[in-house]
Design an enzyme around this catalytic site. Sequence first.
Site, mmCIF file in Angstrom:
data_model
loop_
_atom_site.group_PDB
_atom_site.id
_atom_site.type_symbol
_atom_site.label_atom_id
_atom_site.label_comp_id
_atom_site.label_asym_id
_atom_site.label_seq_id
_atom_site.Cartn_x
_atom_site.Cartn_y
_atom_site.Cartn_z
ATOM 1 C CB SER A 175 14.035 -26.897 9.039
ATOM 2 O OG SER A 175 14.774 -28.158 9.221
ATOM 3 C CD GLU A 274 19.439 -25.717 15.226
ATOM 4 O OE1 GLU A 274 18.975 -26.670 14.599
ATOM 5 O OE2 GLU A 274 19.261 -24.736 15.317
ATOM 6 C CG HIS A 304 15.887 -28.005 14.050
ATOM 7 N ND1 HIS A 304 16.622 -27.489 13.315
ATOM 8 C CD2 HIS A 304 14.861 -28.628 13.134
ATOM 9 C CE1 HIS A 304 16.363 -27.563 11.668
ATOM 10 N NE2 HIS A 304 15.169 -28.257 11.914
#
Length: 337
Positions: A175, A274, A304
């Site tokens: 991320s 996503e 995610h």
Amino acid sequence: MADDRKGLVPVAYEPEDAPNICVFPGPSARSLLLRRLLQVTVRPVLQTWGVLPNLPWPYGVIDKAGLALPAICGTRREHVELRNCDAEWLRAPGAGDDRAILYLHGGAFLCCGLNTHRRLVSRISAACAAPALVVDYRMLPGNSVHAAIDDCLDGYRWLLARGYRRDQIVFAGDSAGGFLVLMTAIAAHEEGIGHPAALVCQSPFIDTDPCRKLERLGDMLDPLFPANALISLTELMAAVAAPEERLYDSRVRCPLDADLRDLPPVLVQAGADELLSVDAELIAAEIADDGAECTLELYEGQFHVFQAAADLVPEAEEAIARIGCFVRDVVRDRTAA
């Protein structure tokens, strides 16, 4: 480079300088169940944050809750003090000394840390047969993203000072950590430290302009990220950044703004549906267009950073195994060269 990874469905991609793209079918029943759980628990919280980001949110509570996720059995831990932050040296069972991981955790530059990511990183350490230094970098809103990059560079320097060569070190992150992986590699190159052997980005947040993501996927498919949270995050990043860190005063500089020609091999993994799959595809295409080597792996139906659910989701276990193969292959090839 040898590749003993299995189960891929290759996807045709043009032109020739495009990334190597592999798509994995799915999702499994367990993945679907967890996806639905995230939709009704985490997503509403993020929607509320997107509306009211300036409230005194207790970001530190999230990492404390991460104590419920211990490292895999047999993992050894060592506290490390860097110049401006703490870090943790994790060694999973089977980890040797001929390679090392610099791991940069996700959490939207706002939350998470050593506790939330300890189990995931220990799994990656085991898969790569390599110890990992996890950097607890400074975060928003008290610090800019540039401060986080500086802390990650300090982690890289720590590994070099410990005796690892650049061709034995791999940067990995999820991320927001995927953003930091690329920006730290770029900064290391610009400062003359040099690139590591390879980069691994899981569901990376890349583009600090949210428009392309929202134009492509809107606000419906991702079980975690609502549009308002994404917009509020990018605005916060720009608000606390120094002028030289911003473009047109509206967004923070990102990997898409950089020269990527000299990057080492990159592996990018993301859920195919996503919201950040757009970022994964954008950066993979940009890396390949600049002439560097990049493999993009898309997992159908995955959420995610699904790799963090390896205890429950078989696709996550497979993805971590593939990270291990990638890291071992790249470091072996580079050290043998």
